[in-house]
Design a protein around this motif. Sequence first.
Motif, PDB file in Angstrom:
ATOM      1  N   VAL A  74     -11.263  14.495   5.361  1.00  0.00           N
ATOM      2  CA  VAL A  74     -10.747  14.073   4.059  1.00  0.00           C
ATOM      3  C   VAL A  74     -10.382  12.592   4.083  1.00  0.00           C
ATOM      4  O   VAL A  74      -9.831  12.092   5.068  1.00  0.00           O
ATOM      5  N   TYR A  75     -10.716  11.910   2.995  1.00  0.00           N
ATOM      6  CA  TYR A  75     -10.357  10.505   2.788  1.00  0.00           C
ATOM      7  C   TYR A  75      -9.502  10.433   1.532  1.00  0.00           C
ATOM      8  O   TYR A  75      -9.894  10.918   0.469  1.00  0.00           O
ATOM      9  N   ILE A  76      -8.306   9.856   1.645  1.00  0.00           N
ATOM     10  CA  ILE A  76      -7.392   9.731   0.504  1.00  0.00           C
ATOM     11  C   ILE A  76      -7.043   8.263   0.285  1.00  0.00           C
ATOM     12  O   ILE A  76      -6.715   7.542   1.235  1.00  0.00           O
ATOM     13  N   MET A  77      -7.114   7.839  -0.970  1.00  0.00           N
ATOM     14  CA  MET A  77      -6.583   6.528  -1.337  1.00  0.00           C
ATOM     15  C   MET A  77      -5.485   6.754  -2.363  1.00  0.00           C
ATOM     16  O   MET A  77      -5.697   7.418  -3.385  1.00  0.00           O
ATOM     17  N   ALA A  78      -4.291   6.225  -2.069  1.00  0.00           N
ATOM     18  CA  ALA A  78      -3.141   6.384  -2.956  1.00  0.00           C
ATOM     19  C   ALA A  78      -2.808   5.041  -3.572  1.00  0.00           C
ATOM     20  O   ALA A  78      -2.515   4.077  -2.853  1.00  0.00           O
ATOM     21  N   PHE A  79      -2.855   4.969  -4.897  1.00  0.00           N
ATOM     22  CA  PHE A  79      -2.614   3.709  -5.589  1.00  0.00           C
ATOM     23  C   PHE A  79      -1.316   3.787  -6.391  1.00  0.00           C
ATOM     24  O   PHE A  79      -1.208   4.542  -7.349  1.00  0.00           O
ATOM     25  N   ASP A  80      -0.314   3.015  -5.944  1.00  0.00           N
ATOM     26  CA  ASP A  80       0.986   2.957  -6.621  1.00  0.00           C
ATOM     27  C   ASP A  80       1.630   4.332  -6.768  1.00  0.00           C
ATOM     28  O   ASP A  80       2.222   4.647  -7.804  1.00  0.00           O
ATOM     29  N   VAL A  81       1.512   5.160  -5.747  1.00  0.00           N
ATOM     30  CA  VAL A  81       2.077   6.506  -5.790  1.00  0.00           C
ATOM     31  C   VAL A  81       3.442   6.499  -5.112  1.00  0.00           C
ATOM     32  O   VAL A  81       3.609   5.937  -4.033  1.00  0.00           O
ATOM     33  N   ILE A 100      -6.836   7.220   5.363  1.00  0.00           N
ATOM     34  CA  ILE A 100      -5.891   7.092   4.263  1.00  0.00           C
ATOM     35  C   ILE A 100      -5.639   5.610   3.988  1.00  0.00           C
ATOM     36  O   ILE A 100      -5.563   4.795   4.905  1.00  0.00           O
ATOM     37  N   HIS A 101      -5.581   5.295   2.713  1.00  0.00           N
ATOM     38  CA  HIS A 101      -5.438   3.909   2.256  1.00  0.00           C
ATOM     39  C   HIS A 101      -4.353   3.879   1.180  1.00  0.00           C
ATOM     40  O   HIS A 101      -4.475   4.536   0.159  1.00  0.00           O
ATOM     41  N   PHE A 102      -3.280   3.122   1.448  1.00  0.00           N
ATOM     42  CA  PHE A 102      -2.224   2.916   0.454  1.00  0.00           C
ATOM     43  C   PHE A 102      -2.390   1.525  -0.148  1.00  0.00           C
ATOM     44  O   PHE A 102      -2.518   0.540   0.584  1.00  0.00           O
ATOM     45  N   ASP A 103      -2.379   1.454  -1.472  1.00  0.00           N
ATOM     46  CA  ASP A 103      -2.464   0.168  -2.158  1.00  0.00           C
ATOM     47  C   ASP A 103      -1.454   0.187  -3.293  1.00  0.00           C
ATOM     48  O   ASP A 103      -1.336   1.182  -4.002  1.00  0.00           O
ATOM     49  N   SER A 104      -0.706  -0.909  -3.444  1.00  0.00           N
ATOM     50  CA  SER A 104       0.361  -0.879  -4.450  1.00  0.00           C
ATOM     51  C   SER A 104       0.626  -2.244  -5.051  1.00  0.00           C
ATOM     52  O   SER A 104       0.478  -3.274  -4.397  1.00  0.00           O
ATOM     53  N   TYR A 105       0.969  -2.211  -6.330  1.00  0.00           N
ATOM     54  CA  TYR A 105       1.452  -3.379  -7.052  1.00  0.00           C
ATOM     55  C   TYR A 105       2.917  -3.196  -7.461  1.00  0.00           C
ATOM     56  O   TYR A 105       3.610  -4.151  -7.751  1.00  0.00           O
ATOM     57  N   HIS A 155      -8.603   6.002  10.287  1.00  0.00           N
ATOM     58  CA  HIS A 155      -8.428   4.799   9.467  1.00  0.00           C
ATOM     59  C   HIS A 155      -7.071   4.846   8.762  1.00  0.00           C
ATOM     60  O   HIS A 155      -6.756   5.838   8.086  1.00  0.00           O
ATOM     61  N   PHE A 156      -6.308   3.761   8.902  1.00  0.00           N
ATOM     62  CA  PHE A 156      -5.017   3.669   8.211  1.00  0.00           C
ATOM     63  C   PHE A 156      -4.887   2.262   7.615  1.00  0.00           C
ATOM     64  O   PHE A 156      -4.899   1.267   8.348  1.00  0.00           O
ATOM     65  N   ILE A 157      -4.790   2.202   6.294  1.00  0.00           N
ATOM     66  CA  ILE A 157      -4.728   0.914   5.579  1.00  0.00           C
ATOM     67  C   ILE A 157      -3.473   0.881   4.724  1.00  0.00           C
ATOM     68  O   ILE A 157      -3.194   1.820   3.975  1.00  0.00           O
TER      69      ILE A 157
END
Length: 497
Positions: A314-321, A339-344, A366-368
Motif C-alpha cells: 500500500v502507498y498512502i499520501m496524506a495532504f494536510d490531514v 507513505i508521504h505527508f505533505d502539508s500547507y 519510503h517515508f516522505i
Amino acid sequence: MSVCGEAVGAGSLPSELVVHIFSFLAGPDRLRASAACSHWRECLFYPALWPRLRLSLRVSPAERPRLEFLMRKCGWFVRELRVQFAADNYPSGGGGAAAVAGEGAAATGDGEAPPLCPRWLDLLRTYLELVLCVLSSVRNNRNLQKLSLFGDISILQQHGSISNTYLGKVDPDGKKIKQIQQLFEEILGNSRQLKWLSCGFMLQIVTPTSLSSLSNPIANTMEHLSLLDNHIPGNTTLITAVELERFVNLRSLALDFCDFTAEMARVLADSNHVPLHRLSLLVHSVSIMHKSLDSMPEDENWKALTRNSTNLRVYIMAFDVKSDDMLRILKPSIPLERIHFDSYITCVSGAVVDLISRQYDKFLTHFILMNDVIDMSGFPDLSDNRNEDPLVLLAWRCTRLSLLAVHGYTVWAHNLIAIARLRGSDLKVLEVTEESIDFDQGELADQDVDPVHNLIEQVSLGLGRPWHAVMDIELLSVFTEPTRHFYREMQSFSEGI
C-alpha cells in the motif's frame, strides 16, 4: 552496384526497410531522420513505430497545432497513451498555498466567487480544448491497451476549488464539459483490449456513471484502475463496491481514501477476485471535510484482504490531514510500503511517526515528510518532549527503509548522523533540506570543529557514499505539486508489480 536508370540513395529504400531502421531510433531522432525526404516522412508514422505515446503538454495555445497533428497521425492506432497536462507559468493573483485547503478559499464574504484574471480563464479554456483534442482522436481506437490522463491540479486550484461560476465563464452552456464526458465514455465503450485505465485530477472528465460504459468482458480483464478527482460534488464517488465486483482481474487500484470503503475491501478479499498487488490511496483534507471516514476499512477488513492478497503493498499520501485523523486511518494490518505527508496548514505529530515505525516495520521502504507551513517560530520538532527522536526510531525499526526525505521539520544533526549509521548503504536516498537541519549548542560552541563539515563527513561515512544536504528545496527529488507527485509515484508503484 545499381541497375542503370534506377533511383539511387536513401529515398529508394523500400518502406519496410525504412520502418525497420526507424525502429532502432528514439522518437526525436526519428523526427529528424524523417526530414531527409518525403518518402521517409511517409514512413515516420507507421503504427509499428509508435506503440506507445507519452506526452507532457503545457497548457498553452501554441501546443494545439502540434498536438492535433500528432494525434491525427497516431491517435487511431496507438496502444499506450499517457498524457499529462501541466502549466509551467501560473498567472498571479489570489489563491496560492492557502487556496488548496478547500472550497472556503474560493468564495468571498458575500458567497460569490472572486474574480479571475483573464489569463487564468484563458488557461482553463485552453485546457478544455486540449483535452477535447486528445479524446476525440482516440475515440475509435480499438487497439488501446493503456490510457493514462493527468490534469495538473495546481492549475485548477490556483484560486481554490473550481466552481460552476468559473466554468460558466469559459463554457457557458456546459457543452465542452458534456462533450468531454461523452467522449470519455465513448472511448471506454469502444475499447476491446483496455487493461490499464488511469485518470487523475482531470476536471470533471470522469462521472459516477463513466465505468458503466465498459463492457463486462473488458471490466473482467482490467488489470489497473485509477480514478482520482477532487472536483466531484459532495459525497459522490466515482466507483462503488457493486461496480468494483466486475473488475475481478484487478491487480492495481488507486482511489481517494474516502472512496475506499470497508465494502470495497470485502469485494477485493473475495476468493473470486485475483490477488491485489498494489493499492494507492490519497488522503486529502478536502475529501475528509466533505465525506466521512466512518465507512473506511477496519483492521479486520485489512486482515481479510491481506489473506487473499499476500503480496499486497500500500502507498498512502496524506495532504494536510490532522494527526487525529491519521491515527484513525493507520490500521495495524495495512501492508504499508510507502507513505508521504505533505502539508500547507497542518503538521504531522511525533506520535504518528512513532506509530508508523512500530506498525509497519516489516514493510515500510519510503517515508516522505514535507511541510510548507509558514511559521515564524521555526519548524516543528518531532522529538520535543521525547527521549528518542521518532525519525531515528523509524530508521532503527524499519529495516527495509530505502528512501527518507524531510523538509520543513527540524532534524537535529546528531540524529541525522544516527539515521545514516543505522541504515547505512541500504538507505539509497536521504534528502534533507539545509534549512531543516539544526545543531545543538554544544556543537556550535566547539571552536575546533566545523559542525557543518563534521555533519557532512559523518553522514557520508554512515551511508558509505558522498552526501550533502539539499541546498534548494526545488532540488528535492520529491519536490513537486503534491497531487502530481502522487500520480507519478502511483504510476511507477503500480507498474512495478
